[in-house]
Structures are given as structure tokens and as C-alpha cells.
Design a protein around this motif. Sequence first.
Motif, PDB file in Angstrom:
ATOM      1  N   ASP A 148       0.836  -1.215   0.000  1.00 40.78           N
ATOM      2  CA  ASP A 148       0.000   0.000   0.000  1.00 40.78           C
ATOM      3  C   ASP A 148       0.863   1.254   0.000  1.00 40.78           C
ATOM      4  N   GLN A 149       1.912   1.266   0.810  1.00 41.83           N
ATOM      5  CA  GLN A 149       2.777   2.451   0.903  1.00 41.83           C
ATOM      6  C   GLN A 149       4.081   2.296   0.135  1.00 41.83           C
ATOM      7  N   TYR A 150       4.554   1.067  -0.040  1.00 42.79           N
ATOM      8  CA  TYR A 150       5.899   0.853  -0.579  1.00 42.79           C
ATOM      9  C   TYR A 150       5.890  -0.076  -1.793  1.00 42.79           C
ATOM     10  N   GLY A 151       4.831  -0.015  -2.575  1.00 40.92           N
ATOM     11  CA  GLY A 151       4.692  -0.860  -3.752  1.00 40.92           C
ATOM     12  C   GLY A 151       5.402  -0.308  -4.976  1.00 40.92           C
ATOM     13  N   ILE A 152       5.097  -0.882  -6.094  1.00 38.94           N
ATOM     14  CA  ILE A 152       5.776  -0.574  -7.348  1.00 38.94           C
ATOM     15  C   ILE A 152       5.567   0.877  -7.793  1.00 38.94           C
ATOM     16  N   ASN A 153       4.455   1.489  -7.449  1.00 38.22           N
ATOM     17  CA  ASN A 153       4.174   2.862  -7.869  1.00 38.22           C
ATOM     18  C   ASN A 153       4.669   3.910  -6.882  1.00 38.22           C
ATOM     19  N   SER A 154       5.390   3.489  -5.851  1.00 40.92           N
ATOM     20  CA  SER A 154       5.944   4.422  -4.871  1.00 40.92           C
ATOM     21  C   SER A 154       7.417   4.657  -5.180  1.00 40.92           C
ATOM     22  N   GLU A 155       8.034   5.529  -4.415  1.00 42.42           N
ATOM     23  CA  GLU A 155       9.471   5.781  -4.559  1.00 42.42           C
ATOM     24  C   GLU A 155      10.294   4.516  -4.271  1.00 42.42           C
ATOM     25  N   ALA A 156       9.753   3.645  -3.430  1.00 35.32           N
ATOM     26  CA  ALA A 156      10.429   2.389  -3.099  1.00 35.32           C
ATOM     27  C   ALA A 156      10.493   1.452  -4.302  1.00 35.32           C
ATOM     28  N   GLN A 157       9.520   1.560  -5.184  1.00 36.28           N
ATOM     29  CA  GLN A 157       9.387   0.664  -6.346  1.00 36.28           C
ATOM     30  C   GLN A 157       9.482  -0.793  -5.913  1.00 36.28           C
ATOM     31  N   GLY A 158       8.738  -1.117  -4.847  1.00 43.83           N
ATOM     32  CA  GLY A 158       8.818  -2.447  -4.254  1.00 43.83           C
ATOM     33  C   GLY A 158       8.026  -3.501  -4.990  1.00 43.83           C
ATOM     34  N   LEU A 159       8.651  -4.638  -5.157  1.00 45.11           N
ATOM     35  CA  LEU A 159       8.019  -5.827  -5.713  1.00 45.11           C
ATOM     36  C   LEU A 159       7.784  -6.796  -4.570  1.00 45.11           C
ATOM     37  N   CYS A 160       6.643  -7.460  -4.564  1.00 46.00           N
ATOM     38  CA  CYS A 160       6.314  -8.347  -3.463  1.00 46.00           C
ATOM     39  C   CYS A 160       5.697  -9.623  -4.017  1.00 46.00           C
ATOM     40  N   PHE A 161       6.182 -10.757  -3.522  1.00 47.00           N
ATOM     41  CA  PHE A 161       5.592 -12.037  -3.900  1.00 47.00           C
ATOM     42  C   PHE A 161       5.728 -12.988  -2.723  1.00 47.00           C
ATOM     43  N   SER A 162       5.060 -14.123  -2.811  1.00 46.82           N
ATOM     44  CA  SER A 162       5.114 -15.090  -1.719  1.00 46.82           C
ATOM     45  C   SER A 162       5.407 -16.485  -2.261  1.00 46.82           C
ATOM     46  N   LEU A 163       5.965 -17.291  -1.376  1.00 45.20           N
ATOM     47  CA  LEU A 163       6.277 -18.685  -1.677  1.00 45.20           C
ATOM     48  C   LEU A 163       5.757 -19.550  -0.535  1.00 45.20           C
ATOM     49  N   LYS A 164       5.209 -20.694  -0.860  1.00 45.83           N
ATOM     50  CA  LYS A 164       4.724 -21.627   0.150  1.00 45.83           C
ATOM     51  C   LYS A 164       5.920 -22.256   0.865  1.00 45.83           C
ATOM     52  N   VAL A 165       5.872 -22.284   2.184  1.00 50.62           N
ATOM     53  CA  VAL A 165       6.909 -22.935   2.986  1.00 50.62           C
ATOM     54  C   VAL A 165       6.450 -24.368   3.231  1.00 50.62           C
ATOM     55  N   THR A 166       7.258 -25.331   2.819  1.00 48.03           N
ATOM     56  CA  THR A 166       6.868 -26.734   2.994  1.00 48.03           C
ATOM     57  C   THR A 166       7.444 -27.350   4.260  1.00 48.03           C
ATOM     58  N   ASP A 167       8.586 -26.862   4.726  1.00 51.66           N
ATOM     59  CA  ASP A 167       9.201 -27.361   5.954  1.00 51.66           C
ATOM     60  C   ASP A 167       9.835 -26.196   6.698  1.00 51.66           C
ATOM     61  N   SER A 168       9.770 -26.232   8.014  1.00 53.20           N
ATOM     62  CA  SER A 168      10.448 -25.209   8.817  1.00 53.20           C
ATOM     63  C   SER A 168      10.659 -25.726  10.227  1.00 53.20           C
ATOM     64  N   ILE A 169      11.649 -25.159  10.884  1.00 50.97           N
ATOM     65  CA  ILE A 169      11.932 -25.500  12.272  1.00 50.97           C
ATOM     66  C   ILE A 169      12.242 -24.196  13.002  1.00 50.97           C
ATOM     67  N   GLY A 170      11.679 -24.022  14.188  1.00 57.01           N
ATOM     68  CA  GLY A 170      12.064 -22.914  15.039  1.00 57.01           C
ATOM     69  C   GLY A 170      11.218 -21.663  14.943  1.00 57.01           C
TER      70      GLY A 170
END
Length: 114
Positions: free
Chosen positions: A80-102
Motif C-alpha cells: 500500500d505504501q511501498y509498492g511498485i508505484n511508490s518511490e520504493a518501487q517495491g516488488l512483493c511475492f510469496s512462496l509456500k513454505v513446505t518445511d520449517s523449524i524454530g
Amino acid sequence: MNAQTGQTLIVYIANHGFAYDAMKAARKAGARGGTILHGRSSLSTEKAKFFGITLHPEKDVLLVVCKDEQRDTLMQAITDQYGINSEAQGLCFSLKVTDSIGFSFDPLPEDSEQ
């Protein structure tokens, strides 16, 4: 391995200096924490155009592991504030986590610094 399920990794890549502010926005939306990495774009020129977007060489990468049900809320809070159309030109994506510890998603104590 006793892996937890139902987790997502949010990856946010922005111009240098914006990941800390993006992390603050994610925390306000319920993120427990994240990791910020600093790096350089692999482009050979100082500034280059990619799909009409000017890419700067210094980048920040924010990594946030969250519960699957938090993903959309956190990604929206960041972009909303730091996306691609802002000065930050931020790209955001997600990945499924299949295993994790801690990882813990218990609420933080009230007196902890955020």
C-alpha cells in the motif's frame, strides 16, 4: 523432521532504504518479524528500464515468514505504501513454505521493542 505447515514466505524487494519502513508496516499488520538483506541489482548499467520501471542498483530484500492466513494482509500492508508505484518501487511475492523449524507465531510480549 517435524515440520510445521501452513506457512508462507513473503519476499519484498525494493530500492535501498525502504525495507525498514516496509517491515514497520508489516509489524503493524501483525507480522512477528523479518530479515532484511542488502544487495545490488545484477544489471550492468547504473539505472536500467524493465517494463517501463527504472531499476536502481542498490536493493533491500525483506523476508517475512507468516501463517498462510496472514499473507494477503501483510502483503497489502507492505505494498500500500511501498509498492511498485511508490518511490520504493517495491516488488512483493510469496512462496509456500513446505518445511520449517524454530518459528513461533505466538504473540509478542507487550513490553517488547518492535
